[in-house]
Design an enzyme around this catalytic site. Sequence first.
Site, PDB file in Angstrom:
ATOM      1  N   LYS A  27       0.431  -1.513   0.303  1.00  0.00           N
ATOM      2  CA  LYS A  27      -0.354   0.207   0.069  1.00  0.00           C
ATOM      3  C   LYS A  27       0.988   1.753   0.048  1.00  0.00           C
ATOM      4  CE  LYS A  27      -2.041   1.616   4.043  1.00  0.00           C
ATOM      5  NZ  LYS A  27      -1.323   2.994   4.303  1.00  0.00           N
ATOM      6  N   ASN A  28       1.586   1.453   1.040  1.00  0.00           N
ATOM      7  CA  ASN A  28       2.624   2.469   0.934  1.00  0.00           C
ATOM      8  C   ASN A  28       3.769   2.697   0.397  1.00  0.00           C
ATOM      9  OD1 ASN A  28       0.637   3.357   3.414  1.00  0.00           O
ATOM     10  ND2 ASN A  28       2.437   2.494   4.914  1.00  0.00           N
TER      11      ASN A  28
ATOM     12  N   ARG B 122      -4.389  10.270   4.491  1.00  0.00           N
ATOM     13  CA  ARG B 122      -3.103  10.999   4.402  1.00  0.00           C
ATOM     14  C   ARG B 122      -1.978  10.613   3.392  1.00  0.00           C
ATOM     15  NH1 ARG B 122      -0.167  13.987   8.302  1.00  0.00           N
ATOM     16  NH2 ARG B 122       1.717  13.355   8.625  1.00  0.00           N
TER      17      ARG B 122
ATOM     18  N   CYS C 166      -5.291   7.364   9.000  1.00  0.00           N
ATOM     19  CA  CYS C 166      -6.076   6.345  10.347  1.00  0.00           C
ATOM     20  C   CYS C 166      -5.767   7.953  11.297  1.00  0.00           C
ATOM     21  CB  CYS C 166      -4.999   5.229  11.000  1.00  0.00           C
ATOM     22  SG  CYS C 166      -5.690   3.812   9.412  1.00  0.00           S
TER      23      CYS C 166
ATOM     24  N   ARG D  36      -0.451  13.859  14.048  1.00  0.00           N
ATOM     25  CA  ARG D  36      -0.006  13.693  12.234  1.00  0.00           C
ATOM     26  C   ARG D  36       0.311  15.025  11.616  1.00  0.00           C
ATOM     27  NH1 ARG D  36      -2.238   8.498   9.738  1.00  0.00           N
ATOM     28  NH2 ARG D  36       0.167   8.386   9.295  1.00  0.00           N
TER      29      ARG D  36
ATOM     30  N   ASP E   9       4.026   0.284  12.472  1.00  0.00           N
ATOM     31  CA  ASP E   9       2.873  -0.768  11.455  1.00  0.00           C
ATOM     32  C   ASP E   9       2.581  -2.271  12.069  1.00  0.00           C
ATOM     33  OD1 ASP E   9       1.744   1.681  10.839  1.00  0.00           O
ATOM     34  OD2 ASP E   9       2.827   1.301   8.739  1.00  0.00           O
TER      35      ASP E   9
ATOM     36  N   ILE F 149       6.725   6.647  18.073  1.00  0.00           N
ATOM     37  CA  ILE F 149       6.146   7.344  17.086  1.00  0.00           C
ATOM     38  C   ILE F 149       5.436   7.934  16.816  1.00  0.00           C
ATOM     39  CG2 ILE F 149       5.980   7.353  14.364  1.00  0.00           C
ATOM     40  CD1 ILE F 149       8.720   5.972  14.700  1.00  0.00           C
TER      41      ILE F 149
ATOM     42  N   ARG G  24      -9.889  -0.360   4.263  1.00  0.00           N
ATOM     43  CA  ARG G  24      -8.277   0.036   2.776  1.00  0.00           C
ATOM     44  C   ARG G  24      -6.742   0.059   2.589  1.00  0.00           C
ATOM     45  NH1 ARG G  24      -7.827   5.759   7.189  1.00  0.00           N
ATOM     46  NH2 ARG G  24      -6.422   5.865   5.377  1.00  0.00           N
TER      47      ARG G  24
END
Length: 432
Positions: free
Chosen positions: A26-27, A97, A121, A126, A316, A338, A409
């Site tokens: 995904k990222n 995001r 999320c 953030r 994650d 984080i 998602r």
Amino acid sequence: MAEVFHIKGLGGEKKLSGQLPVYGAKNAALKILAAAPLFADELRITNVPDILDIRSLTTLLDSQGIATSRPSPREIVCSPAKTLNSVLDTEISKRLRASIVLTGPLLARTGKVSFPHPGGCVIGERSIDMFLEAYEKMGATVTHERGAYIISAPKGLSGADLFFHVPSVTGTETIMMTAVYADGITRIYNAAMEPEIAHLAEFLNACGARIKGAGTSTIEISGTTDLLRTDGASYTTPPDRIETGSFLILAALAGDQLTVTGVNPDEVRSLLSVFEILSIPFVVEGDRITVSGSAPEISQKRLVVKTAGYPGFPTDLQAPLVVLLTQTRGEALVFETIFEGRLAYTEELERMGADVVLMDPHRVLVKGPKPLRGRDLESPDLRAGLAFLLAATIAKGDSVLHNVENIDRGYERIEDRLANVGLSISRETLGT
Ligand code: EPU
């Protein structure tokens, strides 16, 4: 209509077996899609997971003037834009995001961009302060009016020396792409080192960008005035290392010889090192990792796991790891460094029977093993939602998991894949 997962818990038995294939990251796919404004010709992306976040970003690209199409389920083609709209759609940006990443290429191409504070999320504050600071240092003016950031650089952007006070993943990717079209050299110090960043830079370089050092903490980008060209080459999305880790944890919790396939084992070393400490047997063979069922145990007094940027333990995978630790003999302290809001889900694990104590917003103490009981669960965000799915899988009794769109998602049709390895799980629409 709201959809839920019905899961029949295994009640501690290790029954899942077979193969679990991992799909594209995904990222990584989100970021190459956000790079589309940098290209003069068609950009073809393969091995793209069919997940909600990707659909949101392609809808956003369409509304910015970049037509996207899907010639096959895991392939997306972005057409070069004739004119680019530099005002980001508020509704989509607020739920994604990765929308912030698109602001860099749009600003570099058009000299302006406006957008709301990006969503995604809810796992902490953030902030986007480093993006705004970088745009200013590169010569843009930044204002905030009626809920939107307005960035303007009518004379174009210039290269700059930038130090990130935190190594932000999307910050690094965004500024790296923005600098491709800035005049002169940009250096990013204390850059994030996630493998998706190096993968993105490699492809951009193959298409004409001049980026050095991606994947290390210092990146140097020499700007160019020419648009990038794929000349028919396509970007292949690498395997998702977070999905890999999630499936490996599932295998450790509930597997009787479960093989996770299509993975890059180098990218999950931090998790495999925890498996070694917990005496969880696994075998790596090429792009496959097989995990055998076991009774995990911490042999030292207390295990401490701290989340960190790559190659450290990924934030994650923090929630899935905590579920594993609830079933591990011994005591572990998990330190989420984080994000400041990423441990709230532990309350729900406690209601399921886990021995978890939230010491402060960043640290949780887990003592195991404790059997879990099935419940009605609400998925609070993507990764905590996946952790609840794992908890429901091993619990005694049935669970109903709500808010499955949070899981959709980032994980493509997870229920079909888990049913294939023996889990009793179904997707149902409420009220039908
Ligand atoms: N930060 C700032 N200022 C900024 C940017 C970030 O203070 O301008 C802080 C954040 O508040 C956070 C820390 O820096 O405390 C690190 O955040 P980062 O910017 O690296 O996170 P991100 O880029 O927003 C990406 C992934 C996340 C993943 C994190 C960390 C995407 C779209 N998202 O987020 O993925 O958790 O990096 O690895 O790439 C997920 O996939 O479920 C997910 C949340």
